[in-house]
Design a protein around this motif. Structure first.
Motif, PDB file in Angstrom:
ATOM      1  N   ILE A  10       0.863  -1.182   0.000  1.00  0.00           N
ATOM      2  CA  ILE A  10       0.000   0.000   0.000  1.00  0.00           C
ATOM      3  C   ILE A  10       0.899   1.231   0.000  1.00  0.00           C
ATOM      4  CG2 ILE A  10      -1.795   1.277   1.221  1.00  0.00           C
ATOM      5  CD1 ILE A  10      -2.671  -1.345   2.502  1.00  0.00           C
ATOM      6  N   VAL A  11       0.730   2.105  -1.007  1.00  0.00           N
ATOM      7  CA  VAL A  11       1.616   3.262  -1.145  1.00  0.00           C
ATOM      8  C   VAL A  11       0.817   4.526  -1.403  1.00  0.00           C
ATOM      9  CG1 VAL A  11       3.508   1.843  -2.029  1.00  0.00           C
ATOM     10  CG2 VAL A  11       1.915   2.896  -3.645  1.00  0.00           C
ATOM     11  N   GLU A  12       1.423   5.656  -1.025  1.00  0.00           N
ATOM     12  CA  GLU A  12       0.909   6.985  -1.370  1.00  0.00           C
ATOM     13  C   GLU A  12       1.953   7.672  -2.239  1.00  0.00           C
ATOM     14  OE1 GLU A  12      -1.309   9.505   1.546  1.00  0.00           O
ATOM     15  OE2 GLU A  12      -0.527   8.030   2.975  1.00  0.00           O
ATOM     16  N   PHE A  13       1.543   8.159  -3.388  1.00  0.00           N
ATOM     17  CA  PHE A  13       2.466   8.779  -4.341  1.00  0.00           C
ATOM     18  C   PHE A  13       2.470  10.291  -4.161  1.00  0.00           C
ATOM     19  CE2 PHE A  13       3.239  10.469  -8.719  1.00  0.00           C
ATOM     20  CZ  PHE A  13       4.563  10.068  -8.819  1.00  0.00           C
ATOM     21  N   PHE A  14       3.681  10.888  -4.153  1.00  0.00           N
ATOM     22  CA  PHE A  14       3.814  12.320  -3.902  1.00  0.00           C
ATOM     23  C   PHE A  14       4.252  13.121  -5.115  1.00  0.00           C
ATOM     24  CE2 PHE A  14       5.003  10.673   0.490  1.00  0.00           C
ATOM     25  CZ  PHE A  14       3.703  10.809   0.964  1.00  0.00           C
ATOM     26  N   GLY A  15       4.599  12.475  -6.211  1.00  0.00           N
ATOM     27  CA  GLY A  15       5.098  13.229  -7.357  1.00  0.00           C
ATOM     28  C   GLY A  15       6.543  13.644  -7.146  1.00  0.00           C
ATOM     29  N   GLY A  16       6.995  14.686  -7.828  1.00  0.00           N
ATOM     30  CA  GLY A  16       8.377  15.110  -7.680  1.00  0.00           C
ATOM     31  C   GLY A  16       8.694  16.363  -8.458  1.00  0.00           C
ATOM     32  N   GLU A  17       7.881  17.396  -8.295  1.00  0.00           N
ATOM     33  CA  GLU A  17       8.074  18.610  -9.076  1.00  0.00           C
ATOM     34  C   GLU A  17       9.092  19.563  -8.457  1.00  0.00           C
ATOM     35  OE1 GLU A  17       5.072  17.334  -8.361  1.00  0.00           O
ATOM     36  OE2 GLU A  17       4.687  16.543 -10.370  1.00  0.00           O
ATOM     37  N   ASP A  18       9.199  19.562  -7.127  1.00  0.00           N
ATOM     38  CA  ASP A  18      10.045  20.531  -6.438  1.00  0.00           C
ATOM     39  C   ASP A  18      11.439  19.963  -6.192  1.00  0.00           C
ATOM     40  OD1 ASP A  18       7.892  22.292  -6.292  1.00  0.00           O
ATOM     41  OD2 ASP A  18       7.192  21.428  -4.399  1.00  0.00           O
ATOM     42  N   GLY A  19      12.465  20.788  -6.440  1.00  0.00           N
ATOM     43  CA  GLY A  19      13.836  20.383  -6.182  1.00  0.00           C
ATOM     44  C   GLY A  19      14.201  20.599  -4.726  1.00  0.00           C
ATOM     45  N   TYR A  20      15.203  19.871  -4.240  1.00  0.00           N
ATOM     46  CA  TYR A  20      15.673  20.021  -2.877  1.00  0.00           C
ATOM     47  C   TYR A  20      17.190  19.977  -2.875  1.00  0.00           C
ATOM     48  CZ  TYR A  20      15.346  14.959  -3.512  1.00  0.00           C
ATOM     49  OH  TYR A  20      15.433  13.692  -4.029  1.00  0.00           O
ATOM     50  N   ARG A  21      17.756  20.238  -1.729  1.00  0.00           N
ATOM     51  CA  ARG A  21      19.203  20.388  -1.633  1.00  0.00           C
ATOM     52  C   ARG A  21      19.929  19.070  -1.906  1.00  0.00           C
ATOM     53  NH1 ARG A  21      23.421  19.911   1.803  1.00  0.00           N
ATOM     54  NH2 ARG A  21      25.017  21.531   1.723  1.00  0.00           N
ATOM     55  N   CYS A  22      21.039  19.162  -2.630  1.00  0.00           N
ATOM     56  CA  CYS A  22      21.850  18.000  -2.955  1.00  0.00           C
ATOM     57  C   CYS A  22      23.069  17.963  -2.046  1.00  0.00           C
ATOM     58  CB  CYS A  22      22.287  18.040  -4.421  1.00  0.00           C
ATOM     59  SG  CYS A  22      23.395  16.692  -4.890  1.00  0.00           S
ATOM     60  N   GLY A  23      23.304  16.830  -1.414  1.00  0.00           N
ATOM     61  CA  GLY A  23      24.453  16.688  -0.537  1.00  0.00           C
ATOM     62  C   GLY A  23      25.733  16.369  -1.265  1.00  0.00           C
ATOM     63  N   TYR A  24      25.653  16.158  -2.574  1.00  0.00           N
ATOM     64  CA  TYR A  24      26.846  15.821  -3.347  1.00  0.00           C
ATOM     65  C   TYR A  24      27.489  17.056  -3.965  1.00  0.00           C
ATOM     66  CZ  TYR A  24      24.695  11.256  -2.819  1.00  0.00           C
ATOM     67  OH  TYR A  24      24.128  10.138  -2.293  1.00  0.00           O
ATOM     68  N   CYS A  25      26.695  17.861  -4.678  1.00  0.00           N
ATOM     69  CA  CYS A  25      27.248  19.059  -5.326  1.00  0.00           C
ATOM     70  C   CYS A  25      26.841  20.346  -4.611  1.00  0.00           C
ATOM     71  CB  CYS A  25      26.808  19.112  -6.786  1.00  0.00           C
ATOM     72  SG  CYS A  25      25.042  19.458  -7.022  1.00  0.00           S
ATOM     73  N   ARG A  26      26.022  20.221  -3.551  1.00  0.00           N
ATOM     74  CA  ARG A  26      25.597  21.355  -2.719  1.00  0.00           C
ATOM     75  C   ARG A  26      24.613  22.297  -3.414  1.00  0.00           C
ATOM     76  NH1 ARG A  26      30.790  23.196   0.960  1.00  0.00           N
ATOM     77  NH2 ARG A  26      31.625  21.108   1.326  1.00  0.00           N
ATOM     78  N   SER A  27      24.055  21.875  -4.525  1.00  0.00           N
ATOM     79  CA  SER A  27      23.021  22.685  -5.165  1.00  0.00           C
ATOM     80  C   SER A  27      21.812  22.777  -4.244  1.00  0.00           C
ATOM     81  CB  SER A  27      22.619  22.051  -6.496  1.00  0.00           C
ATOM     82  OG  SER A  27      21.449  22.649  -7.009  1.00  0.00           O
ATOM     83  N   ASP A  28      21.247  23.984  -4.107  1.00  0.00           N
ATOM     84  CA  ASP A  28      20.128  24.179  -3.177  1.00  0.00           C
ATOM     85  C   ASP A  28      18.844  23.524  -3.654  1.00  0.00           C
ATOM     86  OD1 ASP A  28      21.630  25.590  -1.336  1.00  0.00           O
ATOM     87  OD2 ASP A  28      21.217  27.530  -2.278  1.00  0.00           O
ATOM     88  N   THR A  29      18.615  23.499  -4.958  1.00  0.00           N
ATOM     89  CA  THR A  29      17.345  22.978  -5.482  1.00  0.00           C
ATOM     90  C   THR A  29      17.544  22.018  -6.649  1.00  0.00           C
ATOM     91  OG1 THR A  29      17.112  24.893  -6.943  1.00  0.00           O
ATOM     92  CG2 THR A  29      16.073  25.032  -4.771  1.00  0.00           C
ATOM     93  N   GLY A  30      18.770  21.565  -6.862  1.00  0.00           N
ATOM     94  CA  GLY A  30      19.046  20.772  -8.063  1.00  0.00           C
ATOM     95  C   GLY A  30      18.705  19.300  -7.967  1.00  0.00           C
ATOM     96  N   ASN A  31      18.477  18.794  -6.746  1.00  0.00           N
ATOM     97  CA  ASN A  31      18.203  17.365  -6.584  1.00  0.00           C
ATOM     98  C   ASN A  31      16.714  17.111  -6.774  1.00  0.00           C
ATOM     99  OD1 ASN A  31      18.470  14.661  -5.970  1.00  0.00           O
ATOM    100  ND2 ASN A  31      19.887  15.049  -4.290  1.00  0.00           N
ATOM    101  N   LEU A  32      16.376  16.340  -7.777  1.00  0.00           N
ATOM    102  CA  LEU A  32      14.976  16.094  -8.125  1.00  0.00           C
ATOM    103  C   LEU A  32      14.681  14.607  -8.076  1.00  0.00           C
ATOM    104  CD1 LEU A  32      14.815  18.471 -11.215  1.00  0.00           C
ATOM    105  CD2 LEU A  32      13.727  18.879  -9.014  1.00  0.00           C
ATOM    106  N   SER A  33      13.582  14.250  -7.433  1.00  0.00           N
ATOM    107  CA  SER A  33      13.200  12.840  -7.395  1.00  0.00           C
ATOM    108  C   SER A  33      11.699  12.724  -7.190  1.00  0.00           C
ATOM    109  CB  SER A  33      13.928  12.103  -6.262  1.00  0.00           C
ATOM    110  OG  SER A  33      13.461  12.524  -5.001  1.00  0.00           O
TER     111      SER A  33
END
Length: 483
Positions: A10-33
């Motif tokens: 049983i799952v709830e799907f959230f989509g993935g439109e908003d970017g969030y901080r990446c711990g690899y390259c430090r981009s503030d909004t570049g990590n998308l999933s």
């Protein structure tokens, strides 16, 4: 392994439109999933999901948007039966063996690869998720990972680099938390280079490059393993796995002029006067995965497990693994930083590969070791590619490709389609949206029925996106919660 007859996922799907901080390259909004919350999940569904690029962190299951995210994360698996330990891997195994048997301590940092080599990548991202950090032992006090401090420590660490976890010092009763860390295809032959044994240093004990004296009980164990493998091969005649098990059988035999494999280090009997005692325990842990047993499955069953590492009665590390129909999937590693000189991340990864090989004796389909994500655009995350032979998952067609073929493509572009057949498509793609299973008002129904009953704005675009990401098979087995 067929889907079990228990409760469905049983799952709830959230989509993935908003970017969030990446711990690899430090981009503030570049990590998308894309993300979804798993209220419950069968091991077969999760196996199929990670074979489509998904990964779990606690009950949160996420899939990077590969062609848009700043640091593409490719699912990586090691073909455990064909695994050949590198020189640096054997160095870690010898160091542990030397410490346990003689008490020798070498705190010289390893230069070959990072200390912890199988911890879950998700901790380097700032999206909200539930951590797999509840451990029953009072000794374990997992630390929350501060991402800014974690990355700063990575840059300052000049020795055994820890790329995914904070390396700050804690009280002696605490442990470090490292939060990193596939329908199978026929395994390719190993192209690993031969291991080179360094000559022993004078006055440092036994020559570890030579075979250890063998006890009668060890010879009996080997014969039993060979017999089990022969029986398994007989029942699986004509299957692709027969060749894999023949490989494992061949390598289980003692050959004095052959390089040692990991079992020669991990399962070697210790002398009676060994300075330390290293023990292992395993037990089920809290997880969205439903524990399951199958007649042709491993004796411990499928599900999520804690593997505890006890040294002289003190717990020094806990590894969290998922045992799935086709693989052992590494999730987390907790460790006591006082013992970081033992390279516990590398050591636990090698033990988990050896464990996968053990499970394959009883469960022939279970022959892969999943290490989470490989991130070529982040140099500190490339170490996972050193566990050979290994494959990366094509982000478009979801077929496995030997990493040797992928690396030239990734050098040219951080996002790449690995399947070079331009006409190939995702065979598991969504074909019939109406067959997607939905859970609405405690009633299970196909989406075609739910769509007619639904009141208000249409949610077809969201359901279409969800089903395309999980694939037709999972969308017909799992229940998509709709309020």
């Amino acid at each position: 392994m067929a889907a079990g007859g228990g409760s469905p996922s049983i799952v709830e799907f959230f989509g993935g439109e908003d970017g969030y901080r990446c711990g690899y390259c430090r981009s503030d909004t570049g990590n998308l999933s894309h993300g979804m919350w798993a209220h419950s999940m069968t091991v077969q569904d999760y196996q199929d999901l990670i074979d489509r690029g998904w990964r779990r962190s606690g009950k949160y299951v996420y899939k990077p948007i590969m062609n848009q995210t700043c640091c593409p994360q490719y699912t990586i698996r090691c073909r455990a039966l064909h695994f050949q330990a590198s020189k640096s891997h054997k160095k870690v195994l010898k160091k542990m063996l030397k410490f346990i048997s003689k008490g020798d301590v070498s705190k010289v940092a390893s230069e070959e690869e990072p200390m912890d080599s199988h911890v879950e990548d998700v901790a380097t991202c700032d999206f909200p998720h539930k951590s797999e950090s509840q451990v029953s032992q009072s000794d374990l006090t997992p630390l929350a990972v501060d991402q800014d401090e974690r990355v700063e420590n990575e840059d300052k660490d000049s020795g055994e680099t820890k790329e995914e976890g904070n390396v700050q010092k804690v009280e002696s009763d605490s442990v470090q938390i490292c939060a990193d860390k596939d329908t199978p295809v026929p395994a390719e032959p190993s192209h690993s280079a031969k291991a080179v044994h360094a000559p022993p240093k004078p006055g440092k004990g036994a020559d570890l490059s030579k075979p250890l004296c063998r006890k009668a009980k060890d010879i009996r164990k080997e014969r039993k393993l060979q017999k089990l493998l022969q029986n398994q091969m007989g029942t699986a005649e004509g299957s692709q796995l027969q060749g894999d098990q023949a490989f494992l059988l061949q390598n289980s035999k003692s050959k004095t002029n052959q390089p040692k494999n990991i079992e020669d280090f991990v399962f070697v009997p210790l002398p009676d006067d060994a300075r330390h005692k290293l023990e292992f325990t395993r037990f089920l842990c809290d997880s969205p995965l439903e524990a399951e047993h199958a007649p042709n499955g491993p004796d411990c069953g499928y599900g999520s497990f804690h593997q505890q590492y006890w040294l002289d009665g003190k717990i020094i590390a806990v590894g969290v693994i998922d045992i799935l129909p086709y693989c052992v999937s590494s999730v987390y590693l907790y460790y006591d930083p006082d013992f970081s000189f033992l390279s516990l991340g590398v050591y636990s990864a090698l033990r988990e590969i050896a464990f996968t090989r053990q499970l394959c004796v009883k469960a022939p389909d279970l022959c892969f070791y999943y290490m989470g994500f490989y991130i070529h655009s982040c140099p500190k995350m490339r170490y996972k590619g050193q566990y050979r032979p290994s494959d990366l998952l094509c982000p478009e067609t979801y077929v496995w490709t030997p990493i040797e073929q992928c690396l030239p493509l990734l050098e040219h572009s951080k996002y790449s389609r690995f399947n070079q057949d331009g006409k190939a498509v995702d065979e598991g793609r969504l074909k019939e949206l109406g067959r997607v299973r939905v859970l609405h008002k405690r009633t299970v129904m196909p989406y075609s029925v739910y769509k007619k009953r639904r009141k208000g704005p249409s949610d077809e675009a969201s359901v279409q996106q969800y089903a395309s990401l999980v694939g037709q098979t999972c969308s017909e087995r799992m229940l998509l919660f709709r309020s």
